[in-house]
Design an enzyme around this catalytic site. Structure first.
Site, short mmCIF file in Angstrom:
data_model
loop_
_atom_site.label_atom_id
_atom_site.label_comp_id
_atom_site.label_asym_id
_atom_site.label_seq_id
_atom_site.Cartn_x
_atom_site.Cartn_y
_atom_site.Cartn_z
N TYR A 84 0.84 -1.20 0.00
CA TYR A 84 0.00 0.00 0.00
C TYR A 84 0.87 1.25 0.00
O TYR A 84 0.57 2.23 -0.66
CB TYR A 84 -0.94 0.02 1.21
N PHE A 93 -7.26 20.72 -25.04
CA PHE A 93 -7.57 19.29 -25.07
C PHE A 93 -8.83 19.09 -24.22
O PHE A 93 -9.02 19.80 -23.22
CB PHE A 93 -6.41 18.42 -24.57
N THR A 94 -9.65 18.14 -24.60
CA THR A 94 -10.99 17.98 -24.01
C THR A 94 -10.96 17.94 -22.48
O THR A 94 -11.55 18.80 -21.81
CB THR A 94 -11.65 16.69 -24.55
N ASP A 119 1.90 19.59 -20.96
CA ASP A 119 1.12 18.38 -21.21
C ASP A 119 2.03 17.49 -22.05
O ASP A 119 2.15 17.65 -23.26
CB ASP A 119 -0.19 18.70 -21.93
N LYS A 140 -0.15 6.74 -23.33
CA LYS A 140 0.13 7.09 -24.74
C LYS A 140 1.60 6.78 -25.01
O LYS A 140 1.97 5.64 -25.18
CB LYS A 140 -0.16 8.57 -24.98
N ARG A 183 -13.17 14.27 -34.32
CA ARG A 183 -12.50 15.37 -33.63
C ARG A 183 -12.95 16.65 -34.33
O ARG A 183 -12.27 17.19 -35.19
CB ARG A 183 -10.98 15.22 -33.69
N PHE A 210 -18.81 13.80 -26.43
CA PHE A 210 -18.41 12.89 -27.50
C PHE A 210 -18.27 11.45 -27.01
O PHE A 210 -18.41 10.51 -27.79
CB PHE A 210 -17.08 13.35 -28.13
#
Ligand code: PLP
Length: 468
Positions: free
Chosen positions: A83, A135-136, A226, A269, A393, A460
């Site tokens: 943990y 970005f969303t 980002d 990613k 998009r 979306f």
């Protein structure tokens, strides 16, 4: 021009041949046309609502869908599922420090977990957050914290035909205009994405980031990075920016990160794990605040929603993601798909991006007005043709303005064909090319869409549609 000094490939060889061989395979299911027509209707013409079993080639996203290496799988077996204080956390922390330069690391379950914590700490109601395109999830967290996003990317990024080599660049005159209007004290940070997703996977140049660093220093404003696709951005800098041809992707990645103050990462990613993320920073006080919040939303500050085994796979994935041969094959495959489409007259965003090829839905479906979501309709039609799943998009992703409830109407109305890392072959790419061309030939038969049900946020993902 491909950088030969970084590779052992000979001149005669395809420079992007995969630097791996396949050890395990996953069998694909092929559906009939009738099955696909039914499946897309059941999914409300939203490819996010299709079942993966009904998909043949899945180009929905590059998020969490990469193939891990045997070394990463071996790392999974080394999971220390304590943990608190898992050894995998310390391995991951050290790797992030060594490869990405940041001092302090707070793990999160994925990128948006880091965005939530960042926005809650740094964004105050009434603040403005400039960024090189939205970005969303990033913008939503800024808005939920009471901030307003301001787009400061160069104009070329909004033009699908512009071949500017660094469409991810920040326009400093737009930043100046914002400071004149609202004052520097209302700007907690500039959000800089590397390889800007919404612009079509387009890079920012090192030169531009350096200028931004000076601009921010002079005004005492932070840069938050980002860094979801930082390695892909570094590869483009190596290929395109003067002075970088002899630097490795690894070196360029480090240099990019070191020009910024903090970062949010969606490690599913670039770093080739199935789930994970982190918030990183150099400021100790900010780190303390983030540790306080991560225990509320994610988990203890030494796991933050990630299993020990996943942190281990991430540590190893980071080292693989910055290898030059990997990046050549990764971006090489995207360029192959894009070039084959362009050769056949398919209108795509240029230059071809790092993680995806973007189709210009407005140009393919001129008979469908943007209010009837041409990119959404094109994505649905592509699925029906051959079972290739892609993503909208455009106006649907852009959502509505929170204050006025008006639809945002972005200049770019795109369909994204996103390539998972190390997953599909060149033959799969050829199937995709054939399918896109077939759909283009019958484009006039495609109908516009309207919402059947529209969620309030990030519509979306779960919105459904019907044909107009
Ligand atoms: C995917 C992504 C995010 C959000 O990350 P998740 O891991 O999906 O929560 C943020 N920024 C960019 C540029 C992304 O592509």
């Amino acid at each position: 021009m491909t950088n030969q000094s970084q590779t052992s490939f000979s001149e005669t060889q395809k420079v992007w041949a995969e630097p791996f061989k396949i050890k395990m395979v996953e069998l694909l299911k092929v559906t009939t046309l009738e099955e696909r027509q039914q499946a897309i209707k059941n999914a409300g013409y939203n490819t996010f609502l299709l079942k993966s079993d009904d998909v043949y080639i899945d180009l929905l996203t590059d998020s969490g869908v990469g193939a891990m290496s045997d070394r990463q799988w071996a790392g999974m077996m080394m999971g220390d599922e304590a943990y608190a204080g898992s050894s995998n956390f310390y391995h991951m922390e050290k790797t992030i420090q060594d490869y990405y330069s940041y001092k302090y690391i707070v793990p999160t379950h994925q990128g948006r977990g880091a965005e939530n914590i960042l926005s809650q700490i740094l964004v105050k109601p009434g603040d403005y957050v400039p960024g090189n395109m939205y970005f969303t999830t990033t913008r939503l967290h800024q808005e939920l914290a009471g901030g307003t996003f301001v787009d400061v990317i160069i104009d070329e990024a909004h033009d699908p035909l512009s071949t500017h080599p660094f469409k991810g660049n920040v326009d400093l005159s737009k930043l100046d205009a914002l400071v004149d209007k609202v004052g520097a004290e209302k700007i907690p940070y500039v959000c800089v994405a590397t390889c800007v997703n919404m612009a079509g996977g387009q890079p920012i140049s090192m030169g531009n980031l350096r200028e931004l660093r000076v601009w921010c220093n002079n005004r005492n404003i932070r840069i938050v990075h980002d860094m979801t696709r930082v390695a892909e951005n570094a590869y483009f800098i190596q290929q395109r920016e003067q002075g970088y041809a002899d630097k490795s992707v690894k070196e360029i990645v480090y240099e990019l990160c070191a020009l910024t103050d903090a970062a949010t990462m969606s490690s599913n990613k670039d770093a080739m794990v199935n789930i994970g993320g982190f918030l990183a920073m150099n400021d100790e006080k900010f780190y303390d605040q983030a540790c306080d919040l991560v225990v509320v939303y994610e988990g203890l500050h030494t796991y933050g929603g990630m299993a020990g085994r996943d942190m281990e796979a991430l540590a190893i994935g980071i080292t693989e993601s910055v290898q030059d041969a990997h990046m050549q094959a990764r971006v090489g495959q995207v360029e192959y798909l894009g070039n084959e489409l362009a050769k056949r007259g398919v209108p795509i965003v240029l230059p071809i991006g790092g993680h995806a090829v973007f189709l210009d839905a407005r140009a393919i479906l001129p008979h469908i007005p943007q209010e009837q979501y041409p990119a959404q309709a094109l994505a649905a039609a592509l699925y029906v043709d051959a079972g290739v799943r892609v993503m909208e998009r455009g106006a649907v992703s852009a959502g509505r303005n929170k204050q006025t409830s008006e639809n945002y109407m972005p200049k770019l109305e795109l369909v994204r064909l996103t390539l998972p890392r190390r997953v599909y072959t060149q033959a799969h790419m050829d199937v995709v090319v054939q399918s896109v061309c077939r759909v283009m030939e019958q484009a006039d038969k495609i109908k516009g869409l309207r919402f059947a049900s529209e969620p309030d946020v990030l519509r979306f993902f779960r919105g459904t549609f019907e044909e107009v």
